[in-house]
Design a protein around this motif. Structure first.
Motif, PDB file in Angstrom:
ATOM      1  N   LYS A 172      45.897  35.159  35.572  1.00  0.00           N
ATOM      2  CA  LYS A 172      45.330  35.582  34.279  1.00  0.00           C
ATOM      3  C   LYS A 172      45.722  37.048  34.090  1.00  0.00           C
ATOM      4  O   LYS A 172      45.181  37.917  34.759  1.00  0.00           O
ATOM      5  N   GLU A 173      46.675  37.296  33.205  1.00  0.00           N
ATOM      6  CA  GLU A 173      47.156  38.663  32.980  1.00  0.00           C
ATOM      7  C   GLU A 173      46.219  39.437  32.066  1.00  0.00           C
ATOM      8  O   GLU A 173      45.549  38.851  31.236  1.00  0.00           O
ATOM      9  N   SER A 174      46.208  40.775  32.206  1.00  0.00           N
ATOM     10  CA  SER A 174      45.397  41.601  31.303  1.00  0.00           C
ATOM     11  C   SER A 174      46.256  42.076  30.144  1.00  0.00           C
ATOM     12  O   SER A 174      47.199  42.837  30.334  1.00  0.00           O
ATOM     13  N   ASP A 192      37.004  42.645  42.961  1.00  0.00           N
ATOM     14  CA  ASP A 192      36.670  42.068  41.644  1.00  0.00           C
ATOM     15  C   ASP A 192      37.846  41.257  41.099  1.00  0.00           C
ATOM     16  O   ASP A 192      37.675  40.162  40.563  1.00  0.00           O
ATOM     17  N   ILE A 193      39.065  41.816  41.242  1.00  0.00           N
ATOM     18  CA  ILE A 193      40.265  41.133  40.738  1.00  0.00           C
ATOM     19  C   ILE A 193      40.449  39.798  41.453  1.00  0.00           C
ATOM     20  O   ILE A 193      40.707  38.772  40.823  1.00  0.00           O
ATOM     21  N   ALA A 194      40.272  39.813  42.776  1.00  0.00           N
ATOM     22  CA  ALA A 194      40.429  38.580  43.560  1.00  0.00           C
ATOM     23  C   ALA A 194      39.414  37.528  43.116  1.00  0.00           C
ATOM     24  O   ALA A 194      39.750  36.346  42.979  1.00  0.00           O
ATOM     25  N   GLU A 195      38.184  37.968  42.864  1.00  0.00           N
ATOM     26  CA  GLU A 195      37.132  37.046  42.424  1.00  0.00           C
ATOM     27  C   GLU A 195      37.485  36.386  41.089  1.00  0.00           C
ATOM     28  O   GLU A 195      37.334  35.180  40.910  1.00  0.00           O
ATOM     29  N   ILE A 196      37.973  37.214  40.148  1.00  0.00           N
ATOM     30  CA  ILE A 196      38.350  36.705  38.823  1.00  0.00           C
ATOM     31  C   ILE A 196      39.496  35.697  38.940  1.00  0.00           C
ATOM     32  O   ILE A 196      39.473  34.622  38.341  1.00  0.00           O
ATOM     33  N   GLN A 197      40.498  36.036  39.747  1.00  0.00           N
ATOM     34  CA  GLN A 197      41.709  35.206  39.822  1.00  0.00           C
ATOM     35  C   GLN A 197      41.516  33.928  40.648  1.00  0.00           C
ATOM     36  O   GLN A 197      42.146  32.912  40.376  1.00  0.00           O
ATOM     37  N   ALA A 245      52.187  44.793  44.478  1.00  0.00           N
ATOM     38  CA  ALA A 245      53.077  43.769  43.900  1.00  0.00           C
ATOM     39  C   ALA A 245      52.291  42.865  42.947  1.00  0.00           C
ATOM     40  O   ALA A 245      52.767  42.525  41.860  1.00  0.00           O
ATOM     41  N   VAL A 246      51.058  42.499  43.331  1.00  0.00           N
ATOM     42  CA  VAL A 246      50.215  41.647  42.469  1.00  0.00           C
ATOM     43  C   VAL A 246      49.737  42.440  41.250  1.00  0.00           C
ATOM     44  O   VAL A 246      49.748  41.934  40.126  1.00  0.00           O
ATOM     45  N   ILE A 247      49.318  43.692  41.470  1.00  0.00           N
ATOM     46  CA  ILE A 247      48.850  44.548  40.364  1.00  0.00           C
ATOM     47  C   ILE A 247      49.936  44.694  39.304  1.00  0.00           C
ATOM     48  O   ILE A 247      49.663  44.679  38.107  1.00  0.00           O
ATOM     49  N   ASN A 248      51.187  44.818  39.738  1.00  0.00           N
ATOM     50  CA  ASN A 248      52.294  44.965  38.781  1.00  0.00           C
ATOM     51  C   ASN A 248      52.465  43.715  37.917  1.00  0.00           C
ATOM     52  O   ASN A 248      52.907  43.806  36.776  1.00  0.00           O
ATOM     53  N   LEU A 249      52.107  42.543  38.473  1.00  0.00           N
ATOM     54  CA  LEU A 249      52.172  41.302  37.682  1.00  0.00           C
ATOM     55  C   LEU A 249      50.996  41.217  36.708  1.00  0.00           C
ATOM     56  O   LEU A 249      51.151  40.797  35.569  1.00  0.00           O
ATOM     57  N   LEU A 250      49.817  41.626  37.190  1.00  0.00           N
ATOM     58  CA  LEU A 250      48.602  41.515  36.369  1.00  0.00           C
ATOM     59  C   LEU A 250      48.525  42.568  35.276  1.00  0.00           C
ATOM     60  O   LEU A 250      47.992  42.314  34.200  1.00  0.00           O
ATOM     61  N   PHE A 251      49.020  43.758  35.582  1.00  0.00           N
ATOM     62  CA  PHE A 251      48.931  44.878  34.634  1.00  0.00           C
ATOM     63  C   PHE A 251      50.330  45.436  34.371  1.00  0.00           C
ATOM     64  O   PHE A 251      50.700  46.466  34.944  1.00  0.00           O
ATOM     65  N   PRO A 252      51.103  44.767  33.517  1.00  0.00           N
ATOM     66  CA  PRO A 252      52.460  45.263  33.245  1.00  0.00           C
ATOM     67  C   PRO A 252      52.426  46.420  32.243  1.00  0.00           C
ATOM     68  O   PRO A 252      52.924  46.314  31.133  1.00  0.00           O
ATOM     69  N   CYS A 253      51.760  47.529  32.642  1.00  0.00           N
ATOM     70  CA  CYS A 253      51.573  48.657  31.724  1.00  0.00           C
ATOM     71  C   CYS A 253      51.840  49.955  32.485  1.00  0.00           C
ATOM     72  O   CYS A 253      52.122  49.936  33.683  1.00  0.00           O
TER      73      CYS A 253
END
Length: 675
Positions: A450-452, A279-284, A472-480
C-alpha cells in the motif's frame, strides 16, 4: 534598561497595532461562528420545506463558512503568539539601487493597513540576518537577486510583551546571545531555534532542493531541530503544493515523537504525521502475517539470533534480494495453454502478456492477463458460444504460479541463496523483526504494497539505526523527496554493520551535508564525550561549565546511596531535568523499582509515550534524541562498557547532558574514559 529608546517606542507601537488586529480577529471568529450556527439552525428548522437546489446552496454555504472560520481562527492564534514575542531581530538594508529597508523579523508575517511591519523568519529578505554581518549582503527575491549593503543588525529578546534586551549585533554579540540561550535549563518539549539559527544551519534549512538530503550531524548539533525547521521553511516556500498533511516523520519511538511534537506548530504550521517502522509493518502486514517487535540486542544473549540479524542488516543482503527478484519473471510463473471449449490462449501468448505487465507485482498481473484472455475470446466468438468468466480464468492462471504466498517465496529465496538456517520463525505465522522488511520487499514484488500517495516529503530521523533493507522498502512506499538525518557515531544496534557509505550508495543522487559543531553540552562535557568516541571532527561550542565527575564507589550499596544523594541535590537545585541513564531497559527498570515511590522518578521505557521534566530513569537507547540539564550514569565501570559497541553507547549517554555530567562505578573504571 537597553540603550535604544527608539526600539522601546517601536515595540509599544507594534503591540498597540497587534492588540487592535487581535480584537478585530476575535470579532471575525465570533461573527463567523454566529453565521455558522444560524445557517445550521435554519437548515434544521426548514429541512422538509427547502427544495434540493436551495438545500445544496445552504450546504455549500455551510462548508465555506466552516473553512473561513478555520482560517480566521488560525490567523487569530498567530496574532496571539506574535503579541507575546513579536520579533527577535532587525536588519537595515540599503539596495544597490538606493532603496532602503528596515526589516523586523519574527515568527510570522504581520501587515497593518498594507504596511509590512514584521517579516516571517522564512522570507527571502530575512535570510540576510543569518548569513551576513554588517557590510555587503544580498538575497534572492522572487524577481531575482538583490544586492546591497547591510547597515545595521540588532537582536532582541521580547517575552510576555516586555523587551528583556536589545543588542547592536556583531559576530561576538551573536555568540553572547547563543551562549545565553544555550545556558537555559531544558524544556519538556523541543523548542524552535529561529533566533539562534547559525549560518551553516540556515544553509540547510533554506535548501530548496526537492530531492533527498542526508544530514550527518554530531550529537547536539541540532540536526533534528534543523530538519523540522527545514520542513517549516518548505511548507512556507511551497505552500501552493505542500501542506502539513503531505509531510511524514519516521521517528524512533513515541517518547521522542512527543518531545519534538511542538516545534512545527510553534512555527505556525499544522502538526505533521508521525510513524515508526513498526507502525508501517503493522499497516502493510495486517491480515497477512504477524511479527515480533524489535528486541533490544543487549537483552538477547543469543549468538545465533545475532548472526541472523547481522546478516540481514548488510547492503549485500539487499543486493541478494534484488538478484532473486530479477530472476522471478522467469521462474515464478509457469504458463500452460488455457482452453475453454473451442477457445484457446496458448502458453507463449500468455507468457508474453505476463512479460508485458512487468512493471506490476506478479499477482496483480494475473487479473490483467485474465481480462486479455476474455477479450480475445470475445473477439473470436462469432457463433456467440458460452465464454468463461474472468474469475474462472484467473483461478487457472493462479494455478500456474510456482509459489502461492510471499512466505513460501521468502523461504524459497533463503533456500536458493544457501541461507535456510538464517530464517527462523518464533511461532506459527509470526516473523522475527529482522525478517519483516525483507518479507515486505518480496511482498512488494509478489503482491504489491500500500503506497503513500499523500506523503510528498518524508523525514527519517536516527538514520544510523535502520538497515539498508528498511530503506529499500521505504523507497518503494514513499517515492518522494526525503530529509534523512542522524549520526553514525551513535549506532544503537551492535548487529548493524552497515555504514554511512552504504547509505550514500543507496541514495547516489542525494545531497550530503555534515554538521560538526555541537551546541547542546558545555565545552567540558563535549570534550569528555569526544575523547570516548575518539572523534576529532566534533567542535564543541565554547560554553563553559563544571568538568564531568567520575566517582569510584566501594560497593554497589555505596553507589545506590550516591545516586540517592545526587537525586536530593537535584531536587534542591534549579535544574529542570535530570536523566539517570543505564545501559539496558532491564537495568533502568530495576533501578526505577528500587527508587520509586521514595523519590519522584519517571521511567522512560519502550512502552512510554511522553517526556516530562523532572527525574527520568531510562536506558541509552530510549534516551536517544533527548537532553537533560544533568545526567547521571551509574554502573559506568569496565564490566559494563567494554566493547567497541559499548564505546558508542557511553558516548550517547554522556552527550544527553547539557550542563552537568556524573559517572559512577565500582571496581575498575571503564577503559574509554579519559585518564
Amino acid at each position: 534598561m537597553h540603550p535604544f529608546p527608539d526600539e522601546t517606542a517601536r515595540l509599544a507601537e507594534i503591540l498597540q497595532k497587534l492588540d487592535a488586529a487581535l480584537q478585530e480577529a476575535d470579532a471575525d471568529v465570533e461573527r463567523i461562528d454566529t453565521d455558522y450556527k444560524n445557517a445550521k439552525r435554519y437548515m434544521a428548522q426548514y429541512r422538509g420545506e427547502l427544495d434540493p437546489h436551495e438545500m445544496f446552496q445552504n450546504e455549500l454555504l455551510l462548508k465555506q463558512t466552516d473553512h473561513t472560520g478555520t482560517i480566521a481562527a488560525a490567523s487569530r492564534d498567530r496574532l496571539a503568539k506574535l503579541k507575546d514575542s513579536p520579533y527577535f531581530a532587525r536588519i537595515d538594508f540599503k539596495c544597490d539601487d538606493g532603496e532602503e529597508m528596515i526589516v523586523y523579523i519574527g515568527r510570522f508575517t504581520f501587515r497593518c493597513r498594507g504596511e509590512m511591519l514584521i517579516y516571517d523568519w522564512r522570507a527571502p529578505v530575512s535570510g540576510m540576518f543569518y548569513d551576513y554581518e554588517t557590510g555587503p549582503a544580498g538575497y534572492d527575491a522572487p524577481a531575482g537577486r538583490i544586492e546591497g549593503y547591510l547597515t545595521r543588525k540588532r537582536q532582541f529578546k521580547i517575552k510576555n510583551c516586555i523587551m528583556e534586551y536589545a543588542l547592536e549585533s556583531a559576530a561576538n554579540i551573536q555568540d553572547d546571545v547563543l551562549q545565553k540561550e544555550l545556558s537555559h535549563t531544558s524544556d519538556e518539549k523541543m523548542k524552535s531555534i529561529i533566533s539562534t539559527i547559525q549560518k551553516e544551519q540556515n544553509k540547510i534549512i533554506r535548501n530548496e532542493n526537492t530531492g533527498t538530503l542526508i544530514i550527518q550531524g554530531a550529537a547536539g548539533s541540532g540536526k533534528t531541530s534543523i530538519a523540522l525547521h527545514r520542513i517549516a521553511f518548505l511548507l512556507y516556500r511551497f505552500k501552493d503544493r505542500l501542506s502539513s498533511q503531505n509531510v511524514t516523520i519516521l521517528s524512533p519511538n513515541k517518547v521522542f515523537g512527543d518531545y519534538i511534537s511542538n516545534v512545527i506548530p510553534e512555527l505556525g504550521e499544522e502538526p505533521i504525521y508521525e510513524l515508526s517502522f513498526s507502525d508501517i509493518a503493522e499497516i502493510q502486514l495486517e491480515g497477512i502475517i504477524g511479527f515480533e517487535e524489535e528486541s533490544n540486542s543487549l537483552d538477547v544473549p543469543d549468538e545465533k539470533w545475532s548472526r541472523r540479524v547481522r546478516f540481514k542488516s548488510t547492503l549485500e543482503f539487499v543486493r541478494m534480494l534484488d538478484a532473486y527478484i530479477e530472476k522471478l519473471n522467469d521462474t515464478i510463473f509457469l504458463p500452460s495453454d488455457y482452453t475453454f471449449g473451442p477457445f484457446k490462449a496458448d502458453r507463449d501468448w500468455i507468457a508474453k502478456r505476463f512479460a508485458a505487465y512487468g512493471n506490476y507485482p506478479i499477482k496483480q498481473r494475473l487479473p490483467m492477463i485474465a481480462d486479455d484472455i476474455c477479450r480475445s475470446f470475445e473477439d473470436d466468438n462469432i457463433m456467440e458460444q458460452e465464454l468463461p468468466q474472468p474469475r474462472a480464468v484467473l483461478k487457472s492462471l493462479t494455478s500456474m504460479l510456482a509459489v502461492r504466498s510471499t512466505l513460501a517465496l521468502y523461504k524459497n529465496f533463503c533456500k536458493d541463496s544457501g541461507i535456510p538456517h538464517l530464517f527462523v520463525m518464533p511461532s506459527k505465522k509470526t516473523l522475527e523483526w529482522a525478517d519483516v522488511y525483507p518479507f515486505l520487499y518480496l511482498h512488494a514484488a509478489f503482491e504489491g504494497l500500500k503506497e503513500s500517495r499523500i506523503t510528498r516529503h518524508l523525514v527519517i530521523d536516527e538514520m544510523q539505526d535502520y538497515a539498508p533493507i528498511q530503506y529499500a522498502v521505504i523507497n518503494l512506499l514513499f517515492p518522494c523527496s526525503k530529509t534523512i538525518l542522524g549520526d553514525f557515531g551513535q549506532i544503537l544496534n551492535p548487529n548493524h554493520s552497515h555504514t554511512l557509505d552504504d547509505l550514500r550508495a543507496m541514495y547516489e543522487k542525494a545531497e550530503f551535508t555534515e554538521l560538526n559543531t555541537s551546541y547542546r553540552s558545555t565545552w567540558e562535557i563535549m570534550n569528555f564525550a569526544k575523547s570516548i568516541l575518539k572523534d576529532t571532527k566534533i567542535r564543541p561550542v565554547k560554553r563553559h561549565g563544571k568538568a564531568p565527575s567520575v566517582i569510584f564507589c566501594q560497593t554497589p550499596g555505596e553507589e545506590l546511596l550516591k545516586i540517592e544523594a545526587e537525586i536530593r541535590n537535584f531536587l534542591q537545585g534549579r535544574d529542570a531535568s535530570m536523566g539517570i541513564i543505564l545501559k539496558t531497559d532491564k537495568d533502568a527498570e530495576a533501578l526505577f523499582k528500587h527508587l520509586h515511590p521514595t523519590y519522584p522518578v519517571e521511567l522512560i521505557s519502550p512502552h512510554s509515550t511522553s517526556f516530562k521534566n523532572g527525574i527520568s530513569i531510562t536506558s541509552v537507547r530510549m534516551s536517544k534524541g533527548l537532553e537533560f540539564d544533568a545526567v547521571l550514569i551509574p554502573d559506568a565501570g569496565k564490566e559494563t562498557y567494554f566493547s567497541e559497541y559499548d564505546r558508542s553507547l557511553l558516548y550517547i549517554a554522556c552527550t544527553r547532558a547539557m550542563h552537568s555530567l556524573t559517572l559512577l562505578h565500582t571496581k575498575e573504571p571503564c577503559c574509554f574514559l579519559p585518564k
